[in-house]
Design a protein around this motif. Structure first.
Motif, PDB file in Angstrom:
ATOM      1  N   UNK A 162       0.855  -1.180   0.000  1.00 60.07           N
ATOM      2  CA  UNK A 162       0.000   0.000   0.000  1.00 60.07           C
ATOM      3  C   UNK A 162       0.894   1.234   0.000  1.00 60.07           C
ATOM      4  N   UNK A 163       0.354   2.340  -0.480  1.00 60.17           N
ATOM      5  CA  UNK A 163       1.124   3.576  -0.601  1.00 60.17           C
ATOM      6  C   UNK A 163       0.433   4.664   0.200  1.00 60.17           C
ATOM      7  N   UNK A 164       1.191   5.343   1.054  1.00 60.44           N
ATOM      8  CA  UNK A 164       0.640   6.453   1.832  1.00 60.44           C
ATOM      9  C   UNK A 164       1.086   7.769   1.231  1.00 60.44           C
ATOM     10  N   UNK A 165       0.247   8.770   1.342  1.00 56.42           N
ATOM     11  CA  UNK A 165       0.538  10.102   0.817  1.00 56.42           C
ATOM     12  C   UNK A 165       1.508  10.793   1.776  1.00 56.42           C
ATOM     13  N   UNK A 166       2.789  10.792   1.447  1.00 53.22           N
ATOM     14  CA  UNK A 166       3.805  11.348   2.336  1.00 53.22           C
ATOM     15  C   UNK A 166       3.669  12.854   2.496  1.00 53.22           C
ATOM     16  N   UNK A 167       3.242  13.526   1.439  1.00 56.41           N
ATOM     17  CA  UNK A 167       3.060  14.976   1.509  1.00 56.41           C
ATOM     18  C   UNK A 167       1.963  15.332   2.511  1.00 56.41           C
ATOM     19  N   UNK A 168       0.883  14.543   2.516  1.00 57.78           N
ATOM     20  CA  UNK A 168      -0.210  14.774   3.453  1.00 57.78           C
ATOM     21  C   UNK A 168       0.244  14.501   4.881  1.00 57.78           C
ATOM     22  N   UNK A 169       0.960  13.396   5.094  1.00 57.36           N
ATOM     23  CA  UNK A 169       1.465  13.097   6.432  1.00 57.36           C
ATOM     24  C   UNK A 169       2.443  14.162   6.902  1.00 57.36           C
ATOM     25  N   UNK A 170       3.267  14.661   5.984  1.00 60.37           N
ATOM     26  CA  UNK A 170       4.210  15.716   6.325  1.00 60.37           C
ATOM     27  C   UNK A 170       3.516  16.987   6.765  1.00 60.37           C
ATOM     28  N   UNK A 171       2.426  17.317   6.088  1.00 59.30           N
ATOM     29  CA  UNK A 171       1.668  18.526   6.445  1.00 59.30           C
ATOM     30  C   UNK A 171       1.021  18.376   7.822  1.00 59.30           C
ATOM     31  N   UNK A 172       0.498  17.190   8.110  1.00 57.90           N
ATOM     32  CA  UNK A 172      -0.128  16.941   9.416  1.00 57.90           C
ATOM     33  C   UNK A 172       0.919  17.026  10.527  1.00 57.90           C
ATOM     34  N   UNK A 173       2.080  16.400  10.294  1.00 61.03           N
ATOM     35  CA  UNK A 173       3.138  16.433  11.304  1.00 61.03           C
ATOM     36  C   UNK A 173       3.599  17.857  11.576  1.00 61.03           C
ATOM     37  N   UNK A 174       3.758  18.636  10.534  1.00 55.51           N
ATOM     38  CA  UNK A 174       4.195  20.022  10.699  1.00 55.51           C
ATOM     39  C   UNK A 174       3.149  20.843  11.437  1.00 55.51           C
ATOM     40  N   UNK A 175       1.879  20.648  11.103  1.00 56.88           N
ATOM     41  CA  UNK A 175       0.785  21.388  11.730  1.00 56.88           C
ATOM     42  C   UNK A 175       0.748  21.157  13.237  1.00 56.88           C
ATOM     43  N   UNK A 176       1.021  19.930  13.656  1.00 59.69           N
ATOM     44  CA  UNK A 176       0.921  19.575  15.071  1.00 59.69           C
ATOM     45  C   UNK A 176       2.288  19.486  15.758  1.00 59.69           C
ATOM     46  N   UNK A 177       3.339  19.917  15.067  1.00 59.16           N
ATOM     47  CA  UNK A 177       4.689  19.942  15.630  1.00 59.16           C
ATOM     48  C   UNK A 177       5.128  18.550  16.086  1.00 59.16           C
ATOM     49  N   UNK A 178       4.895  17.567  15.225  1.00 52.78           N
ATOM     50  CA  UNK A 178       5.262  16.183  15.510  1.00 52.78           C
ATOM     51  C   UNK A 178       6.396  15.740  14.588  1.00 52.78           C
ATOM     52  N   UNK A 179       7.078  14.679  14.968  1.00 57.55           N
ATOM     53  CA  UNK A 179       8.105  14.091  14.111  1.00 57.55           C
ATOM     54  C   UNK A 179       7.459  13.105  13.153  1.00 57.55           C
ATOM     55  N   UNK A 180       7.834  13.182  11.891  1.00 59.91           N
ATOM     56  CA  UNK A 180       7.386  12.203  10.899  1.00 59.91           C
ATOM     57  C   UNK A 180       8.556  11.304  10.549  1.00 59.91           C
ATOM     58  N   UNK A 181       8.381  10.000  10.808  1.00 62.31           N
ATOM     59  CA  UNK A 181       9.411   9.009  10.507  1.00 62.31           C
ATOM     60  C   UNK A 181       8.853   8.039   9.475  1.00 62.31           C
TER      61      UNK A 181
END
Length: 392
Positions: A162-181
């Motif tokens: 399966x493929x996840x939308x990395x750009x979308x996850x990146x935006x969510x992580x940035x919005x909530x000040x979280x680390x994206x790994x």
């Protein structure tokens, strides 16, 4: 010309340690546990980190440094650290950055051992994980808590590609000040660079396509300098370091990564197209098949679709057993990313520790096959799978 301005293939070949007095063309192996010092002051300054140099191969070694430098350049990362295995990289990265009471938001489709970390071991230290389905990325924000620290995902996922939308996850992580790994093992740096889409750290099991020939184990985490510093300090004291010999092998392997993965992907797409039209197959998933649910996302963030094809044979458990027992050329193994085509039964091997309901949620059925497509001639790969399917 600067190395940074050159193409991927050139950087993979030309990134090397400094030559010794012998002016060797190929980097030698530095099979040493320790390094010597000129005098007491140099030794003191080195251990005080006032002077950057090799101290001890559990900390660093010229071979591991060269390997990490290559991955950093190819991923667009600031720094990195190499590990004995991919799972050592996963565990050490999380252990270095998490505190008791922290919370992880993760895609449900993760490697079986990673799932075991999240559900069996991390809860011992009061670290909990909330899962989201790969087709429900819109629910990620609803899972974020006040103590959430990390969003984690594999893309493509193991074993269901399966493929996840990395750009979308990146935006969510940035919005909530979280680390994206992001675990980028299936794609390699050649096909996908998660840092471009907002990832803070990228993890690889170098055992797979980076080695590419089923020889050595290894792992690596690359990303932001300040995060790698914490991972380095944790790993320096806990000892999951990559051996110099394996680092030497993996660094040499990177020199041929692009040409190998090109052929892997070409073969995998042709095999996926063949399987999609076969009457003994229920379904096929491959990121660059138009029938893949996240085909458009894959095209956006990946250069090609990778070497793993997932499919389900008809006949359930018995159909699967007949198929696996009938292959003649392809290998039955739990590994992937080899020159040789490998078929795996995730439900009974790599993901056997998952509960039955968890397997179904991530698409692992009794008849599911994970095929790591190798570098043999595609006609021979298809011929072997075709004759095995005929026996179902």
């Amino acid at each position: 010309m600067s190395l940074e301005s050159l193409n991927f293939e050139t950087q993979a070949v030309r990134t090397q340690t400094d030559k010794t007095q012998f002016l060797e063309h190929s980097t030698p192996m530095y099979l040493t546990s320790g390094f010597v010092f000129e005098d007491a002051e140099e030794m003191r300054a080195a251990f005080a980190e006032e002077k950057e140099r090799n101290l001890y191969s559990r900390f660093s070694n010229p071979n591991t440094t060269e390997f990490v430098d290559k991955i950093c350049k190819l991923e667009g990362a600031e720094e990195g650290y190499a590990f004995a295995t991919g799972m050592a990289a996963v565990f050490s990265t999380f252990a270095a950055l998490l505190d008791a009471g922290d919370h992880i938001v993760s895609a449900r489709s993760v490697f079986g051992s990673t799932h075991t970390l999240f559900t069996k071991y991390f809860p011992k230290w009061n670290i909990e994980t909330s899962y989201f389905r790969v087709d429900e990325v819109d629910k990620v924000e609803s899972l974020i808590q006040s103590n959430t620290k990390i969003i984690y995902a594999e893309s493509p996922t193991n074993p269901g590609v399966d493929v996840l939308d990395l750009e979308l996850l990146g935006a969510i992580a940035k919005k909530h000040n979280l680390l994206l790994i992001i675990d980028n093992c299936f794609a390699t740096p050649y096909l996908q660079n998660p840092i471009k889409f907002g990832a803070d750290l990228v993890i690889h099991s170098a055992t797979k396509l980076i080695d590419g020939q089923g020889r050595v184990l290894g792992g690596v985490t690359v990303g932001k300098k300040e995060l790698i510093r914490e991972i380095y300090l944790f790993s320096r004291n806990t000892g999951p370091s990559l051996s110099p010999f394996n680092a030497w092998v993996l660094s040499k392997s990177l020199e041929t990564l692009a040409v190998r993965v090109d052929r892997h992907c070409e073969n995998a797409l042709k095999l996926a197209e063949f399987l999609e039209s076969h009457p003994k197959i229920n379904w096929v998933k491959y990121p660059f098949l138009k029938s893949h649910p996240q085909y458009e996302v894959a095209k956006k963030q990946m250069k090609m679709g990778g070497n793993v094809v997932a499919f389900e044979v008809k006949g359930g458990v018995q159909g699967g057993k007949t198929f696996f027992n009938s292959v003649q050329m392809c290998s039955l193994s739990a590994n992937l990313g080899d020159t040789r085509t490998i078929i795996t039964h995730p439900a009974s091997t790599t993901h056997s520790k998952l509960a039955d309901e968890d397997k179904l949620v991530v698409g692992i059925t009794d008849g599911m096959v994970r095929c790591s497509v190798g570098l043999e001639h595609i006609d021979d790969i298809i011929l072997d799978l075709e004759q095995a399917l005929e026996k179902i």
